[in-house]
Design a protein around this motif. Sequence first.
Motif, PDB file in Angstrom:
ATOM      1  N   HIS A  55     -14.282 -32.839  18.925  1.00 10.35           N
ATOM      2  CA  HIS A  55     -14.442 -34.120  18.251  1.00 10.35           C
ATOM      3  C   HIS A  55     -15.304 -34.020  17.005  1.00 10.35           C
ATOM      4  N   CYS A  56     -16.235 -33.050  16.969  1.00 11.51           N
ATOM      5  CA  CYS A  56     -17.084 -32.969  15.767  1.00 11.51           C
ATOM      6  C   CYS A  56     -16.262 -32.541  14.544  1.00 11.51           C
ATOM      7  N   LEU A  57     -15.216 -31.734  14.759  1.00  7.78           N
ATOM      8  CA  LEU A  57     -14.348 -31.349  13.641  1.00  7.78           C
ATOM      9  C   LEU A  57     -13.538 -32.554  13.146  1.00  7.78           C
ATOM     10  N   TRP A  58     -13.156 -33.384  14.110  1.00  7.15           N
ATOM     11  CA  TRP A  58     -12.437 -34.614  13.740  1.00  7.15           C
ATOM     12  C   TRP A  58     -13.353 -35.549  12.942  1.00  7.15           C
ATOM     13  N   TYR A  59     -14.607 -35.675  13.380  1.00  6.52           N
ATOM     14  CA  TYR A  59     -15.561 -36.523  12.649  1.00  6.52           C
ATOM     15  C   TYR A  59     -15.711 -36.010  11.212  1.00  6.52           C
ATOM     16  N   GLU A  60     -15.895 -34.700  11.113  1.00  2.00           N
ATOM     17  CA  GLU A  60     -16.096 -34.053   9.811  1.00  2.00           C
ATOM     18  C   GLU A  60     -14.888 -34.323   8.898  1.00  2.00           C
TER      19      GLU A  60
END
Length: 762
Positions: A49-54
């Motif tokens: 999910h952090c890659l999606w946020y980024e």
Amino acid sequence: MSPSFLSSTFSFFIVLLYLGVFQISYGAQQSTYIVHMAKSQMPSSFDQHCLWYESSLRSVSESAELLYTYNNAINGFSTRLTPQEADSLMTHPGVISVLPEKRYELDTTRSSQFLGLDVHNAGLFPETTGASSDIVIGVLDSGVWPESKSFSDEGYGPVPSTWKGECEAGTNFTASLCNRKLVGARFFVRGNEATSGPVDESIESRSPRDDTGHGTHTSSTAAGSVVEGASLLGFANGTARGVASRARVAVYKVCWRYGGCSSSDILAGIDKAIEDNVNILSISLSNVAVDYYGDEIAIGAFSAMERGIFVSCSAGNRGPSPFSVRNVAPWITTVGAGTIDRDFRALVVLGNGKNYTGASLFKGDALPPKLLSFVYAGNASNNDTGNLCYPETLIPEKVKGKIVMCEDGGNSRIHKGEVVKAAGGLGMIVANTADDGEELQAVAYLSMAATVGQKAGDIIRNYVLTDPNPTATIVIQGTVVNVQPSPVLAAFSSRGPNRVTPNILKPDLIAPGVNILAGWTGAISPTGLDSDTRRVDFNILSGTSMSCPHVSGLAALLMSVHPRWSPAAIRSALMTTAYKTYKDGKQIIDIATVTPSTPFGYGAGHVSPMMATNPGLIYDLTTEDYLDFLCAMDYTSSDIEIVSRRSYTCDPSKTYSVADLNYPSFAVYVNRAGAYKYTRTVTSVGGVGTYSVKVTSEETTAVKIVVEPAVLNFKKVNEKKSYVVTFTVDLSKPSGFTSFGSIEWSDGKHVVSSPLTVYWNY
Ligand SMILES: *[C@@H]1O[C@H](CO)[C@@H](O)[C@H](O)[C@H]1NC(C)=O
Ligand SMILES: *[C@@H]1O[C@H](CO)[C@@H](O)[C@H](O)[C@H]1NC(C)=O
Ligand SMILES: *[C@@H]1O[C@H](CO)[C@@H](O)[C@H](O)[C@H]1NC(C)=O
Ligand SMILES: *[C@@H]1O[C@H](CO)[C@@H](O)[C@H](O)[C@H]1NC(C)=O
Ligand SMILES: *[C@@H]1O[C@H](CO)[C@@H](O)[C@H](O)[C@H]1NC(C)=O
């Protein structure tokens, strides 16, 4: 020095310079936003999910940095954006909201310094079993002074195996400063630095170290080790101990001396505390109460509550105004402040033979044993606000060798004392205004001075202005215990009604919060003034900041006795056993007016620790109940997702009512005539028994109260029984009228008491 070192130093300098320019050209438009994401909508092309946020962030800004990625308190992140970028991010798929961050304030008393509060903790609870030493209290505050004896780990067993926290190093703080008592220490500064620039490490520690004292005070109040011979300059001498003195402490520094407490940092602190496995969160910070989806403490506390973490928060110091209570989410325990039975007396002696009792923590030479010439500051100044004793407004010839009366307001009382001293005055008397009424907060004055209540102040002012030859002196009398009546409700303690959900009564209860002695930082003086060179191990402060950690400590004790109780059950036990009257049956006094207080001031009453261990019945609540409450608030699905991190669909065929949240108190907000129905379910934790109800109400004509059934018969432990309270109200009362009372269940052994409030508003 090698050339390569020189060149790397040089390029480092360039980078800094560039950042500086960058901030000047863009900084004005950028601000920090907290972005809530619908995790369930993450495209399958992302595995983290952090890659999606980024990637979502990149869609609106090439350069914006992620300040924090949140995993536990919310699903989302914080970042710096322009308003245009924020608007455009809002339309990105999966983004639920993009909210500007806020500043929260520490809830010591209203003055800019942290003024007077001590708590006498001894005897609040019996020395408990080993179980309480497995409880970790997380304190979100200004950090910790680990050298304080309150964090000594002598005699403590190993750190609980469930503990996952850490001791983070930084300015003047190494990882080895944590121990078996202070089991964790972290700091969260990115939000603050993004707004206020880098921390100046020559004046403030970029680490968990506490440079203001507030966090050391609150964490040692909740769970400080036993320290014998504690005092502030000899005042309040005795043994200091945290309420849960065997529990462990973990500090999360989110408040900074310069920059305050940013909500992006607060959320990051809660996020980590949940991951670290704290059992209790103690948060002595507040901001104006707004809808729960706009309040980061409420949002973070929801996730904590779901993990079984008890969250206690300060009610705020905006009393005695109505509607001033803060941290009002029903999954938070909201704590107001009362006094204890201890005063720090200073006697004001007038030339007419009259004496008045005030308060002071001045430690120094006594005045000469005679009456001194007495002058009103407004008559010793050429300035029209001379009575406030601002710097350089007193005329030395008119003040020298005299006692000076200054008025409260504008600058702090400690400053006023300094101004009188600088002009040659020998002592100062300062009177409360209506804001503080008869409340005597003790102040560690640097020169001879006394605070007096509003009533004595009026008489003393009249004397100094009308007597042809006024004289006075001040005698410091020191610590006096067994003061009655106590407790009284603190004038500053924030009051209901609850402006967000008027049908939920807040504050929940009160605990000691006036003139409390607890651990202090070595970085600053007890008054917080730079000109004050004194350093002390303990300090005396007042505020709902001080009452909140008392309840955090009590919750730790209850959790150790009843490990399976939910946070709501613990709160219920504290509320239904709280007391509202003194031993003589008279109601707890509100010191702002010196009249009986009401549930809008003290909630369910003052905590009664021993009684809370055996409440008989509890009002329990689950996450599901709170979700239904959010439906009853008419929140949209995205509002609910912001608070609860899940997509939850309110059932359109169901009628949701705030009145049905299983809360241990009753608040009726009347805007129409007719019946208001409140459903409650009690669980018998005290075993088998027959409980019958007793209703008391001040107003018996405009509101009629019926409880059905009036008898509840429990045949086994943990059995649940429901009842309905019907308030039938007419509109014969004017808008703003209030009526108070209680609903009490008793089996002859336990008394399970809930306050009730009726507020006519149209
Ligand atoms: C760090 O500690 C040193 C030595 O005790 C002291 O001189 C300095 O002022 C401290 N810095 C801060 C920010 O507290
Ligand atoms: C505090 O100090 C006073 C004066 O020295 C003494 O009489 C009193 O017993 C002390 N109180 C405690 C609790 O130690
Ligand atoms: C006022 O206080 C002074 C100094 O303690 C004392 O001598 C005097 O008797 C007191 N007067 C009254 C009326 O209590
Ligand atoms: C002293 O101050 C009071 C209140 O401001 C004022 O009414 C009075 O006239 C003043 N007296 C003198 C002698 O200036
Ligand atoms: C009175 O004092 C205040 C505070 O120091 C100052 O700002 C103001 O200019 C002064 N007014 C006069 C008339 O001297």
